[in-house]
Design a protein around this motif. Sequence first.
Motif, PDB file in Angstrom:
ATOM      1  N   ALA A 200      -1.619 -80.163  17.464  1.00  0.00           N
ATOM      2  CA  ALA A 200      -2.727 -79.209  17.472  1.00  0.00           C
ATOM      3  C   ALA A 200      -2.202 -77.868  17.964  1.00  0.00           C
ATOM      4  N   ILE A 201      -2.716 -76.800  17.391  1.00  0.00           N
ATOM      5  CA  ILE A 201      -2.401 -75.456  17.885  1.00  0.00           C
ATOM      6  C   ILE A 201      -3.669 -74.942  18.552  1.00  0.00           C
ATOM      7  N   ARG A 202      -3.604 -74.854  19.875  1.00  0.00           N
ATOM      8  CA  ARG A 202      -4.798 -74.531  20.659  1.00  0.00           C
ATOM      9  C   ARG A 202      -4.664 -73.177  21.341  1.00  0.00           C
ATOM     10  N   HIS A 203      -5.816 -72.545  21.526  1.00  0.00           N
ATOM     11  CA  HIS A 203      -5.871 -71.249  22.188  1.00  0.00           C
ATOM     12  C   HIS A 203      -6.465 -71.465  23.574  1.00  0.00           C
ATOM     13  N   GLY A 204      -5.674 -71.200  24.610  1.00  0.00           N
ATOM     14  CA  GLY A 204      -6.161 -71.434  25.958  1.00  0.00           C
ATOM     15  C   GLY A 204      -5.138 -71.019  26.987  1.00  0.00           C
ATOM     16  N   LEU A 205      -5.191 -71.673  28.150  1.00  0.00           N
ATOM     17  CA  LEU A 205      -4.302 -71.326  29.258  1.00  0.00           C
ATOM     18  C   LEU A 205      -3.106 -72.271  29.363  1.00  0.00           C
ATOM     19  N   GLY A 206      -3.009 -73.236  28.455  1.00  0.00           N
ATOM     20  CA  GLY A 206      -1.858 -74.136  28.456  1.00  0.00           C
ATOM     21  C   GLY A 206      -1.998 -75.349  29.342  1.00  0.00           C
ATOM     22  N   ASP A 207      -3.176 -75.561  29.915  1.00  0.00           N
ATOM     23  CA  ASP A 207      -3.381 -76.698  30.814  1.00  0.00           C
ATOM     24  C   ASP A 207      -4.041 -77.830  30.029  1.00  0.00           C
ATOM     25  N   TYR A 208      -3.251 -78.749  29.529  1.00  0.00           N
ATOM     26  CA  TYR A 208      -3.761 -79.850  28.722  1.00  0.00           C
ATOM     27  C   TYR A 208      -3.242 -81.159  29.315  1.00  0.00           C
ATOM     28  N   PRO A 209      -3.966 -81.743  30.278  1.00  0.00           N
ATOM     29  CA  PRO A 209      -3.501 -82.950  30.980  1.00  0.00           C
ATOM     30  C   PRO A 209      -3.172 -84.090  30.017  1.00  0.00           C
ATOM     31  N   GLY A 210      -2.031 -84.725  30.266  1.00  0.00           N
ATOM     32  CA  GLY A 210      -1.622 -85.862  29.464  1.00  0.00           C
ATOM     33  C   GLY A 210      -0.980 -85.511  28.139  1.00  0.00           C
ATOM     34  N   LEU A 211      -0.830 -84.215  27.860  1.00  0.00           N
ATOM     35  CA  LEU A 211      -0.258 -83.782  26.589  1.00  0.00           C
ATOM     36  C   LEU A 211       0.919 -82.844  26.836  1.00  0.00           C
ATOM     37  N   GLU A 212       1.776 -82.719  25.842  1.00  0.00           N
ATOM     38  CA  GLU A 212       2.883 -81.770  25.902  1.00  0.00           C
ATOM     39  C   GLU A 212       2.415 -80.448  25.288  1.00  0.00           C
ATOM     40  N   ALA A 213       2.595 -79.342  25.998  1.00  0.00           N
ATOM     41  CA  ALA A 213       2.155 -78.036  25.506  1.00  0.00           C
ATOM     42  C   ALA A 213       3.329 -77.053  25.527  1.00  0.00           C
ATOM     43  N   ILE A 214       3.584 -76.434  24.386  1.00  0.00           N
ATOM     44  CA  ILE A 214       4.652 -75.446  24.253  1.00  0.00           C
ATOM     45  C   ILE A 214       4.038 -74.098  23.908  1.00  0.00           C
ATOM     46  N   HIS A 215       4.362 -73.076  24.698  1.00  0.00           N
ATOM     47  CA  HIS A 215       3.832 -71.737  24.447  1.00  0.00           C
ATOM     48  C   HIS A 215       4.310 -71.236  23.090  1.00  0.00           C
ATOM     49  N   LEU A 216       3.379 -70.755  22.285  1.00  0.00           N
ATOM     50  CA  LEU A 216       3.724 -70.275  20.948  1.00  0.00           C
ATOM     51  C   LEU A 216       3.681 -68.749  20.870  1.00  0.00           C
ATOM     52  N   MET A 217       2.549 -68.162  21.219  1.00  0.00           N
ATOM     53  CA  MET A 217       2.425 -66.703  21.174  1.00  0.00           C
ATOM     54  C   MET A 217       1.175 -66.272  21.928  1.00  0.00           C
ATOM     55  N   ALA A 218       1.148 -65.000  22.323  1.00  0.00           N
ATOM     56  CA  ALA A 218      -0.009 -64.437  23.017  1.00  0.00           C
ATOM     57  C   ALA A 218      -0.430 -63.164  22.295  1.00  0.00           C
ATOM     58  N   PRO A 219      -1.296 -63.262  21.285  1.00  0.00           N
ATOM     59  CA  PRO A 219      -1.729 -62.081  20.547  1.00  0.00           C
ATOM     60  C   PRO A 219      -2.490 -61.100  21.428  1.00  0.00           C
ATOM     61  N   GLU A 220      -2.532 -59.848  20.990  1.00  0.00           N
ATOM     62  CA  GLU A 220      -3.253 -58.805  21.719  1.00  0.00           C
ATOM     63  C   GLU A 220      -4.555 -58.478  21.003  1.00  0.00           C
ATOM     64  N   LEU A 221      -5.549 -58.074  21.783  1.00  0.00           N
ATOM     65  CA  LEU A 221      -6.832 -57.667  21.216  1.00  0.00           C
ATOM     66  C   LEU A 221      -6.784 -56.194  20.830  1.00  0.00           C
ATOM     67  N   ILE A 222      -7.217 -55.889  19.614  1.00  0.00           N
ATOM     68  CA  ILE A 222      -7.255 -54.503  19.141  1.00  0.00           C
ATOM     69  C   ILE A 222      -8.607 -54.232  18.489  1.00  0.00           C
ATOM     70  N   PRO A 223      -9.131 -53.006  18.614  1.00  0.00           N
ATOM     71  CA  PRO A 223     -10.397 -52.653  17.956  1.00  0.00           C
ATOM     72  C   PRO A 223     -10.133 -52.156  16.534  1.00  0.00           C
ATOM     73  N   VAL A 224     -10.811 -52.749  15.561  1.00  0.00           N
ATOM     74  CA  VAL A 224     -10.626 -52.351  14.164  1.00  0.00           C
ATOM     75  C   VAL A 224     -11.989 -52.117  13.516  1.00  0.00           C
ATOM     76  N   ALA A 225     -11.997 -51.242  12.507  1.00  0.00           N
ATOM     77  CA  ALA A 225     -13.236 -50.931  11.808  1.00  0.00           C
ATOM     78  C   ALA A 225     -12.919 -50.411  10.417  1.00  0.00           C
ATOM     79  N   SER A 226     -13.958 -50.311   9.621  1.00  0.00           N
ATOM     80  CA  SER A 226     -13.815 -49.733   8.283  1.00  0.00           C
ATOM     81  C   SER A 226     -13.372 -48.273   8.404  1.00  0.00           C
ATOM     82  N   PRO A 227     -12.363 -47.831   7.625  1.00  0.00           N
ATOM     83  CA  PRO A 227     -11.939 -46.420   7.666  1.00  0.00           C
ATOM     84  C   PRO A 227     -13.091 -45.466   7.413  1.00  0.00           C
ATOM     85  N   ARG A 228     -14.000 -45.834   6.523  1.00  0.00           N
ATOM     86  CA  ARG A 228     -15.147 -44.961   6.218  1.00  0.00           C
ATOM     87  C   ARG A 228     -16.066 -44.834   7.422  1.00  0.00           C
TER      88      ARG A 228
END
Length: 307
Positions: free
Chosen positions: A143-171
């Motif tokens: 599973a590819i999950r979005h969270g803090l990486g705390d998943y008891p009983g499972l192996e979790a490998i950090h994949l990426m940390a995207p950034e939040l950006i504001p986007v809108a229609s050019p018009r």
Amino acid sequence: MGRVLPLLALRAFAETGRHGSIKGAAEAMGVTSGAVSQQLRLLEERIAASLFFRTRYGVELTEVGAKVHLSILRAFDQIESGLDALEASCAAQSVTVCTVPSFAASWLVPRLGHFTTLHPEIEVRVEASSALVDLQKRRVDVAIRHGLGDYPGLEAIHLMAPELIPVASPRLLAEGPEINEPGDCLAYPLLQDSDRSDWRLWLKAFGVDGDPRIERGQAFDEDFLLIRAAEAGQGIALVRDIYAREEVASGKLSVALERPWPTEFAYYVVTLPQATERPALARFVEWLIKEAEAPRSTIADDAVEVL
């Protein structure tokens, strides 16, 4: 040889003895307590002997039941082990991955062709769902999950940390007020995530707090829906940069303000312990990590390349 065995009744006997209760056996078998009781009754009628007696804590094996319970229990455990081995053998060259629809559509699926080129012998199945999958119960390998990486009983490998950006229609941005600071976004309708938290946290990170306009606006439970609403000119969406890359590069969206903000949440590759000992799964996880670590141009660079 050749006898018709009452397998369901024997399984009810094995599980009831294992758990010491009819309710526990029912939960293990995925049936009702009444169904287990009926199967036990049929088995006792067949052998003309009682297998359990009730106690204040549940049920206990009679002398007759105790003599055969362990051998029958072992037999069912061996059958289950054999089935697991058979399924593992048939699925050795396949990988089932589950992730949220936005991540599947915007990041994972467009890259899968590269994995297939590298490993044509491995079949990848993608399940796109917002529900939190239970790897212990579902036939999902990773599973590819979005969270803090705390998943008891499972192996979790950090994949990426995207950034939040504001986007809108050019018009929309061309016809509306100029945006020079994060607070200027409040002059536009804000397109919200389902929890209405992203805009509040993003603005607060830049010193904007307490304005009642922050939590107003339409809300969506998936980033790709936010992006479609932004494309339609309904407001400014705050989305993860990996999701809006293609739309910005094609000119369907513009970055309203170059103030990307990294959150504490990240994407993690999550598996059961030792699951990556399977060669097919190990290759897929290794590929995911390499894809996430591959150098990427910025969204602004992508837009320039298209122009």
